[in-house]
Scaffold this active site. Sequence first.
Site, PDB file in Angstrom:
ATOM      1  N   TRP A 130      42.253  27.524  42.684  1.00  0.00           N
ATOM      2  CA  TRP A 130      43.066  28.361  41.664  1.00  0.00           C
ATOM      3  C   TRP A 130      44.390  27.986  41.268  1.00  0.00           C
ATOM      4  O   TRP A 130      45.130  27.913  42.096  1.00  0.00           O
ATOM      5  CB  TRP A 130      42.860  29.661  42.471  1.00  0.00           C
ATOM      6  CG  TRP A 130      43.337  30.896  41.720  1.00  0.00           C
ATOM      7  CD1 TRP A 130      42.846  31.068  40.388  1.00  0.00           C
ATOM      8  CD2 TRP A 130      44.263  31.872  42.225  1.00  0.00           C
ATOM      9  NE1 TRP A 130      43.610  32.378  40.275  1.00  0.00           N
ATOM     10  CE2 TRP A 130      44.249  32.786  41.178  1.00  0.00           C
ATOM     11  CE3 TRP A 130      44.837  32.212  43.348  1.00  0.00           C
ATOM     12  CZ2 TRP A 130      45.281  33.923  41.289  1.00  0.00           C
ATOM     13  CZ3 TRP A 130      45.814  33.345  43.583  1.00  0.00           C
ATOM     14  CH2 TRP A 130      45.796  34.114  42.533  1.00  0.00           C
ATOM     15  N   ASP A 211      40.778  32.384  50.890  1.00  0.00           N
ATOM     16  CA  ASP A 211      40.851  33.363  49.437  1.00  0.00           C
ATOM     17  C   ASP A 211      39.402  33.760  49.286  1.00  0.00           C
ATOM     18  O   ASP A 211      38.667  32.913  49.055  1.00  0.00           O
ATOM     19  CB  ASP A 211      41.385  32.361  48.327  1.00  0.00           C
ATOM     20  CG  ASP A 211      41.575  33.206  47.230  1.00  0.00           C
ATOM     21  OD1 ASP A 211      40.864  34.209  47.190  1.00  0.00           O
ATOM     22  OD2 ASP A 211      42.405  33.188  46.431  1.00  0.00           O
ATOM     23  N   LYS A 246      36.340  41.638  41.702  1.00  0.00           N
ATOM     24  CA  LYS A 246      35.306  41.204  41.168  1.00  0.00           C
ATOM     25  C   LYS A 246      33.893  42.016  41.748  1.00  0.00           C
ATOM     26  O   LYS A 246      33.223  42.571  40.707  1.00  0.00           O
ATOM     27  CB  LYS A 246      34.931  39.686  41.484  1.00  0.00           C
ATOM     28  CG  LYS A 246      35.427  38.884  40.487  1.00  0.00           C
ATOM     29  CD  LYS A 246      36.866  38.831  40.525  1.00  0.00           C
ATOM     30  CE  LYS A 246      37.594  37.846  39.578  1.00  0.00           C
ATOM     31  NZ  LYS A 246      39.062  37.881  39.662  1.00  0.00           N
TER      32      LYS A 246
END
Length: 394
Positions: A130, A211, A246
Site C-alpha cells: 500500500w 494491516d 470496507k
Amino acid sequence: MFDTVTRTQPDALMLVSQRFHADERSDKLDLGVGVYRDAEGSGTVLQVVKTAEFLLLAEQKTKTYLPPDGDADFVRLMQEMILGSKSKLLHEKRVAGAQCPGGTGAFHQALALLKSTGENPTIWVGTPTWPNHIPMLRDHGFSIETYEYFDVGNQSLLFDGMMSALKRAKPGDVVLLHGVCHNPTGADLTIDQWRELVALAQQRSLTPLFDFAYQGFGNGSDEDAAGVRLMAEQLPETLIAASCSKGFGLYRKRTGILVVVCEEQSQAATITTKLQSLARLNYSNPPDHGGAVVRIILSDPALKLRWAQELRTMRERVTNIRNSLKVEGTRQGYDIDFITDQTGLFTTLAITPKNVSLLAKNHAIHLPETGRINISGISEKDVPRFVSALRSLR
C-alpha cells in the site's frame, strides 16, 4: 516561516479521480480509488448500516467524548471478530485494544506504540505494498528493509524469496503483513505458507504487524482471519491494525481498531493504558458514530446476520467480475487467468505508465500509473470492452 515548505506531489489516486471527473465521455471507468462500487458504479450505504443508524438516533442520549481508547463494547466485539469469539487469547486477557480513526489511524497508533518501546526495531516491508505504508514508516523514523513479495510481470507470489529475506531479520524486528486481500496485488499467502512464516517468526523472534483492512472480502470473515489468528496464537506478540471502511462501508466515518496481543495478561493491561495515553497525545478521543454503528450491528444477532449477507453480496460481485474477466480473456485470446487466483478489490496489471495513459485517452479507462485496478469499478457489461482495451496495448 512557511516559505521553507516545499510543494508536495498530489496523491496518485487523487490525480486519477481528477482525470476521471474531467473526462466527459459517458462510458468512462474509474478503477482508481479503493472503495467498493456496486454494479451501477456507486459507492452505496449498506442497508444494515442505515438500520443501525436509525437505532442509534433513537437511543443516543449524549454527544460527549468517548474515552481515549474508544467504545469498550466496540473494541470487545471487534476483537472477537478479528481473533474469534472463542479465542484463548481473549479468555486469557492477553489482548489490548483501542478504537482509532480508521485503519490508517490504527496503523499510525501501532507505529507510535512501537516507537514508545525505545527498541526502534527495523520494519520489513514486502514490495509492492500500500503506497502509504513506507511514507508512514519513514515519518515515524523507522529503519526499513524490504523483501520482494510479488512479481507483477509474472503475476506470481515470491514466497521463497520472502522467506529467504526474512531469515536475515534480526531478533526483535517487525514484519509488516497484509492480513488478506493484498493491496495492491490481491495475492495472499496460503494457510501452509502462513504456517511456514509462523515457524520462521518463532525461530527469528520476529513480531508481525498486520494491516487488516479487508476482512470478509476474500472468502469470508473467519476464513480471511486464518493467517492473522494463526500468528497471533503462536507468537508472543502481534499488532493488528484493522479497518471498518470496507467491510461495513464506513469509509468517511473513519472507524478502525488497533489490537495488540501480548505475552502476559499484565502486559495487556499496561499496553491498554499506553494506548490511551498515545490517543490523548495524538487526537484525544476517537470519533463515535462509526464505532457505534458497528457495535449495534455486531451485538444484535439479526443485524449481524444481515450484515454478513450484505458483505457476502459485495464479495460475490467482485468474485464474479474476476471470473468474467478470465472467461472473456479466454474468448478474446488474452491471458488474464491469474485474476481468479487473487482475492479482494485489487489486482495490479503489468502495464507501463504510457499504456495507462493510452487506456485513459483511447478508452476512457482511468487507473494509476502503477497499474493497480479496483475490480469493483468494472461492471459485467464493461468486461468485454475492458479486455479489448487491454488487448489493444499489445
